[in-house]
Design an enzyme around this catalytic site. Structure first.
Site, PDB file in Angstrom:
ATOM      1  N   CYS A   1      -1.243   3.750  -6.552  1.00  0.00           N
ATOM      2  CA  CYS A   1      -2.076   3.148  -5.493  1.00  0.00           C
ATOM      3  C   CYS A   1      -2.286   1.704  -5.929  1.00  0.00           C
ATOM      4  CB  CYS A   1      -3.402   3.883  -5.396  1.00  0.00           C
ATOM      5  SG  CYS A   1      -4.671   3.032  -4.416  1.00  0.00           S
TER       6      CYS A   1
ATOM      7  N   CYS B   1       0.861  -1.179   0.000  1.00  0.00           N
ATOM      8  CA  CYS B   1       0.000   0.000   0.000  1.00  0.00           C
ATOM      9  C   CYS B   1       0.901   1.234   0.000  1.00  0.00           C
ATOM     10  CB  CYS B   1      -0.868  -0.022   1.253  1.00  0.00           C
ATOM     11  SG  CYS B   1      -1.898   1.427   1.473  1.00  0.00           S
TER      12      CYS B   1
HETATM   13  N1  DGL Z   1      -4.105   0.689  -1.772  1.00  0.00           N
HETATM   14  C1  DGL Z   1      -3.681   1.867  -1.138  1.00  0.00           C
HETATM   15  C2  DGL Z   1      -2.473   2.512  -1.811  1.00  0.00           C
HETATM   16  O1  DGL Z   1      -1.695   1.844  -2.439  1.00  0.00           O
HETATM   17  C3  DGL Z   1      -4.638   2.903  -0.640  1.00  0.00           C
HETATM   18  C4  DGL Z   1      -6.097   2.784  -0.775  1.00  0.00           C
HETATM   19  C5  DGL Z   1      -6.859   3.535   0.289  1.00  0.00           C
HETATM   20  O2  DGL Z   1      -7.100   4.750   0.144  1.00  0.00           O
HETATM   21  O3  DGL Z   1      -7.196   2.877   1.264  1.00  0.00           O
HETATM   22  O4  DGL Z   1      -2.248   3.689  -1.687  1.00  0.00           O
END
Ligand code: DGL
Length: 264
Positions: free
Chosen positions: A185, A74
């Site tokens: 993301c 993430c």
């Molecule tokens: N999957 C996450 C990222 O790579 C964030 C998603 C969220 O806002 O929870 O930034």
């Protein structure tokens, strides 16, 4: 740590499955534990302090499971929590991720690069430092995408509402002359098929899942911790509704997997 210990992989939700997929392709013999903090989605709109606390809770869970490495799949959690986690667990192989600014700056021919990411990632000091370091010779157009993650979490990868929202986010990048767009993301790689219908075919999309998998491989190899033996099946935990994750998992993950509740 032992070779057949598991690897903990963590995201705010299902986005990190795009990274898990790359890890499984490269390292099929590894036993993978995946925690989706779906009960607290979206991280992109949460405070860094909140995300640090959630990351610490998940890290402790992986420690209890005997994980030999920790992957923060993430971007938003990495900018908020990776420094603290590294100092809390100095000897634990830890892989974070950040938007692929360096490869995008090398790839662009128009000299204009777009970044789709969460508000939290784009507002962070870590992202500003990344631009200072690697993007001095290119123009970078950043685009926060509130609302996208919630739709993907609902299992939506191609509805009219999603298409319209995504079109609104990519249009300014195309107008500005971007020929390279960073998917900053881990949820967004699931939108590649939809993006292909919205963007001119000359635009390159760059994400970091495969690079994260290679970095994990390097860290384990250095410590002689790469697993051997037959391919393994991943296990999943969610702080949201386990039945919902069971329902959408087949759209996002090529294999079956047990889903349990993460009630911490
Ligand atoms: N999957 C996450 C990222 O790579 C964030 C998603 C969220 O806002 O929870 O930034």
């Amino acid at each position: 740590m032992v070779k057949d210990a598991p690897i903990g992989v963590f995201d705010s939700g299902v986005g990190g499955l795009s990274v898990l997929d790359e890890i499984h392709r490269l390292l099929p013999h590894e036993s993978l534990l995946y925690v989706a903090d779906c009960g607290h989605i979206p991280y992109g709109e949460k405070t860094p302090a909140f995300i640090r606390e959630r990351s610490r809770v998940v890290a402790e869970f992986f420690r209890e499971q005997g994980a030999k490495a920790f992957v923060i799949a993430c971007n938003t959690a990495t900018v908020a929590a990776v420094a603290d986690l590294r100092s809390d667990y100095p000897d634990w192989p830890l892989v974070g991720m950040e938007p692929a600014v360096k490869p995008a700056a090398a790839a662009t021919r128009s000299g204009v690069v777009g970044v789709l990411a969460t508000t939290g990632t784009l507002q962070s000091a870590k992202f500003a430092a990344l631009l200072d370091r690697f993007a001095t010779d290119v123009r970078v157009i950043t685009q926060p995408c509130p609302g996208l993650v919630e739709l993907i979490e609902a299992g939506d990868l191609n509805s009219p509402a999603l298409r319209q929202m995504l079109q609104g986010y990519v249009a300014p990048l195309v107008e500005a002359g971007c020929d390279t767009i960073i998917l900053g993301c881990t949820h967004y790689p699931f939108l590649k098929p939809l993006l292909a219908t919205l963007l001119p075919p000359t635009i390159i999309l760059i994400d970091t899942g495969a690079a994260v998998a290679r970095q994990l491989q390097r860290l384990l190899d250095e410590r002689q911790l790469l697993a051997e033996g037959p391919p393994r099946i991943a296990q999943f935990w969610t702080s949201g509704d386990p039945q919902h994750l069971r329902n959408i998992l087949p759209t996002l993950w090529r294999f079956t997997g047990v889903v349990r509740s993460f009630d911490r």
